[in-house]
Design a protein around this motif. Structure first.
Motif, PDB file in Angstrom:
ATOM      1  N   GLU A  94       0.825  -1.220   0.000  1.00 24.34           N
ATOM      2  CA  GLU A  94       0.000   0.000   0.000  1.00 24.34           C
ATOM      3  C   GLU A  94       0.856   1.266   0.000  1.00 24.34           C
ATOM      4  O   GLU A  94       0.542   2.246  -0.680  1.00 24.34           O
ATOM      5  CB  GLU A  94      -0.917  -0.011   1.233  1.00 24.34           C
ATOM      6  CG  GLU A  94      -1.973   1.074   1.203  1.00 24.34           C
ATOM      7  CD  GLU A  94      -2.927   0.977   2.396  1.00 24.34           C
ATOM      8  OE1 GLU A  94      -3.536   2.003   2.731  1.00 24.34           O
ATOM      9  OE2 GLU A  94      -3.044  -0.122   2.975  1.00 24.34           O
ATOM     10  N   SER A  95       1.960   1.252   0.747  1.00 21.77           N
ATOM     11  CA  SER A  95       2.821   2.444   0.828  1.00 21.77           C
ATOM     12  C   SER A  95       3.449   2.767  -0.526  1.00 21.77           C
ATOM     13  O   SER A  95       3.516   3.927  -0.941  1.00 21.77           O
ATOM     14  CB  SER A  95       3.931   2.225   1.862  1.00 21.77           C
ATOM     15  OG  SER A  95       3.375   1.995   3.130  1.00 21.77           O
ATOM     16  N   PHE A  96       3.925   1.726  -1.233  1.00 23.62           N
ATOM     17  CA  PHE A  96       4.492   1.945  -2.567  1.00 23.62           C
ATOM     18  C   PHE A  96       3.426   2.460  -3.524  1.00 23.62           C
ATOM     19  O   PHE A  96       3.679   3.369  -4.325  1.00 23.62           O
ATOM     20  CB  PHE A  96       5.087   0.651  -3.122  1.00 23.62           C
ATOM     21  CG  PHE A  96       6.460   0.330  -2.616  1.00 23.62           C
ATOM     22  CD1 PHE A  96       7.470   1.280  -2.640  1.00 23.62           C
ATOM     23  CD2 PHE A  96       6.748  -0.927  -2.122  1.00 23.62           C
ATOM     24  CE1 PHE A  96       8.736   0.982  -2.179  1.00 23.62           C
ATOM     25  CE2 PHE A  96       8.016  -1.240  -1.651  1.00 23.62           C
ATOM     26  CZ  PHE A  96       9.014  -0.278  -1.677  1.00 23.62           C
ATOM     27  N   ASP A  97       2.226   1.873  -3.455  1.00 24.97           N
ATOM     28  CA  ASP A  97       1.155   2.303  -4.358  1.00 24.97           C
ATOM     29  C   ASP A  97       0.804   3.767  -4.122  1.00 24.97           C
ATOM     30  O   ASP A  97       0.564   4.517  -5.078  1.00 24.97           O
ATOM     31  CB  ASP A  97      -0.084   1.420  -4.171  1.00 24.97           C
ATOM     32  CG  ASP A  97       0.099   0.025  -4.759  1.00 24.97           C
ATOM     33  OD1 ASP A  97       1.070  -0.169  -5.504  1.00 24.97           O
ATOM     34  OD2 ASP A  97      -0.730  -0.852  -4.477  1.00 24.97           O
ATOM     35  N   MET A  98       0.780   4.187  -2.869  1.00 21.46           N
ATOM     36  CA  MET A  98       0.500   5.596  -2.555  1.00 21.46           C
ATOM     37  C   MET A  98       1.610   6.490  -3.096  1.00 21.46           C
ATOM     38  O   MET A  98       1.361   7.532  -3.692  1.00 21.46           O
ATOM     39  CB  MET A  98       0.361   5.775  -1.042  1.00 21.46           C
ATOM     40  CG  MET A  98      -0.958   5.252  -0.471  1.00 21.46           C
ATOM     41  SD  MET A  98      -1.039   5.444   1.312  1.00 21.46           S
ATOM     42  CE  MET A  98      -1.000   7.225   1.463  1.00 21.46           C
ATOM     43  N   LEU A  99       2.858   6.076  -2.887  1.00 16.05           N
ATOM     44  CA  LEU A  99       4.013   6.859  -3.341  1.00 16.05           C
ATOM     45  C   LEU A  99       4.002   7.027  -4.852  1.00 16.05           C
ATOM     46  O   LEU A  99       4.322   8.093  -5.386  1.00 16.05           O
ATOM     47  CB  LEU A  99       5.303   6.157  -2.896  1.00 16.05           C
ATOM     48  CG  LEU A  99       6.617   6.836  -3.255  1.00 16.05           C
ATOM     49  CD1 LEU A  99       6.782   8.147  -2.510  1.00 16.05           C
ATOM     50  CD2 LEU A  99       7.794   5.911  -2.962  1.00 16.05           C
ATOM     51  N   LEU A 100       3.605   5.950  -5.561  1.00 20.84           N
ATOM     52  CA  LEU A 100       3.614   5.952  -7.028  1.00 20.84           C
ATOM     53  C   LEU A 100       2.275   6.381  -7.627  1.00 20.84           C
ATOM     54  O   LEU A 100       2.053   6.219  -8.821  1.00 20.84           O
ATOM     55  CB  LEU A 100       3.979   4.552  -7.546  1.00 20.84           C
ATOM     56  CG  LEU A 100       5.375   4.049  -7.156  1.00 20.84           C
ATOM     57  CD1 LEU A 100       5.530   2.567  -7.485  1.00 20.84           C
ATOM     58  CD2 LEU A 100       6.452   4.860  -7.857  1.00 20.84           C
ATOM     59  N   GLN A 101       1.396   6.910  -6.786  1.00 25.26           N
ATOM     60  CA  GLN A 101       0.085   7.409  -7.224  1.00 25.26           C
ATOM     61  C   GLN A 101      -0.724   6.326  -7.931  1.00 25.26           C
ATOM     62  O   GLN A 101      -1.222   6.517  -9.031  1.00 25.26           O
ATOM     63  CB  GLN A 101       0.249   8.644  -8.116  1.00 25.26           C
ATOM     64  CG  GLN A 101       0.929   9.801  -7.397  1.00 25.26           C
ATOM     65  CD  GLN A 101       1.076  11.028  -8.256  1.00 25.26           C
ATOM     66  OE1 GLN A 101       1.186  10.945  -9.485  1.00 25.26           O
ATOM     67  NE2 GLN A 101       1.094  12.190  -7.630  1.00 25.26           N
ATOM     68  N   GLY A 102      -0.803   5.173  -7.284  1.00 23.10           N
ATOM     69  CA  GLY A 102      -1.629   4.085  -7.801  1.00 23.10           C
ATOM     70  C   GLY A 102      -0.868   2.808  -8.083  1.00 23.10           C
ATOM     71  O   GLY A 102      -1.450   1.740  -8.163  1.00 23.10           O
ATOM     72  N   GLY A 103       0.436   2.907  -8.256  1.00 20.64           N
ATOM     73  CA  GLY A 103       1.239   1.714  -8.542  1.00 20.64           C
ATOM     74  C   GLY A 103       2.177   1.961  -9.704  1.00 20.64           C
ATOM     75  O   GLY A 103       2.496   3.104 -10.048  1.00 20.64           O
TER      76      GLY A 103
END
Length: 255
Positions: A94-103
């Motif tokens: 979830e943290s990576f997906d948030m950082l990358l604006q969706g994945g």
């Protein structure tokens, strides 16, 4: 970029003698030229009477590659393609997906940067595991002999959260979806990328969702330095190929 003979009319130095010389080394296209060791090609001219002219031809090809770029497209066409055809692949974190604006964004090259031993390869394993489990094919290009099936097994087991009797099936499916290639120099990298390009063109149903190069810096760094036009041209070509595969086939690329 096409056949070398297509450049003959525009560039006087690329004449029938130069094309014959290239053909004797199995080089018939710009792509063949790039995956060939150009240092060895230059060395093979030394004993020939027309060595200087052949070297000029080699430099001319390198200059063409360096200045080559994809034709400009209408901005509205690019925007529509981005909105309609390009999606995000969840990383499973979830943290990576948030950082990358969706994945991980299809059609994009995502660059992962950090000092040695900071965990970049572990992040690549995480991305590869989640995509292979849930979404489709992953091509993992390993330049440092760092691919670890055991670590992948641990990550898949952790992500799946399934009952023990289901884990084996999920693990087998995930590992089946990962195609791993050892690439220890830039020529091997270009060769595998060209193979993928041909596969994606010719095989219906061949679905790659993610390409990972771990790590691209170890392949590019040795060929750069000083006024090395060949090294720079190879770097440009790798970047162009990765972007072309990403955009044309809606693939997320991580380097």
């Amino acid at each position: 970029m096409g056949a070398l003979k297509s450049l003959k009319q525009e560039y006087a130095i690329i004449d029938s003698i130069f094309l014959q010389f290239c053909a004797s080394h199995g080089i018939f296209s710009v792509e063949d030229f790039l995956v060939h060791d150009v240092y060895m090609l230059v060395a093979s001219t030394e004993q020939l009477a027309n060595s200087d002219r052949l070297k000029q031809g080699i430099n001319q090809i390198l200059s063409i590659i360096e200045t080559y770029h994809q034709p400009w497209m209408n901005g509205l066409v690019l925007l529509e393609d981005r909105e309609q055809n390009k999606h995000c692949l969840s990383t499973g974190c979830e943290s990576f997906d948030m950082l990358l604006q969706g994945g991980l964004h299809e059609g994009h090259v995502t660059e992962l940067v950090g000092p040695s031993s900071s965990g970049k390869t572990q992040v690549c394993f995480q991305f590869a595991s989640n995509v292979a489990m849930k979404l489709g094919g992953v091509v993992f290009l390993d330049s440092g002999n760092s691919f670890s099936p055991t670590r992948m097994q641990q990550i898949v087991t952790h992500i799946s959260g399934s009952a023990e009797n289901k884990i084996n099936g999920i693990l087998q499916q995930a590992m089946r979806n990962i195609e791993c290639h050892a690439v220890f120099d830039v020529y091997a990298l270009l060769n595998v990328l060209h193979q993928q390009k041909l596969k994606l063109k010719s095989q219906t149903g061949y679905q790659v969702r993610l390409i990972i190069v771990d790590s691209i810096s170890s392949l590019i760094a040795p060929i750069l330095g000083g006024s090395n036009a060949h090294g720079h041209a190879l770097m440009v070509s790798v970047g162009y190929l990765l972007k072309e595969l990403a955009d044309r086939h809606n693939i997320a690329v991580v380097v």
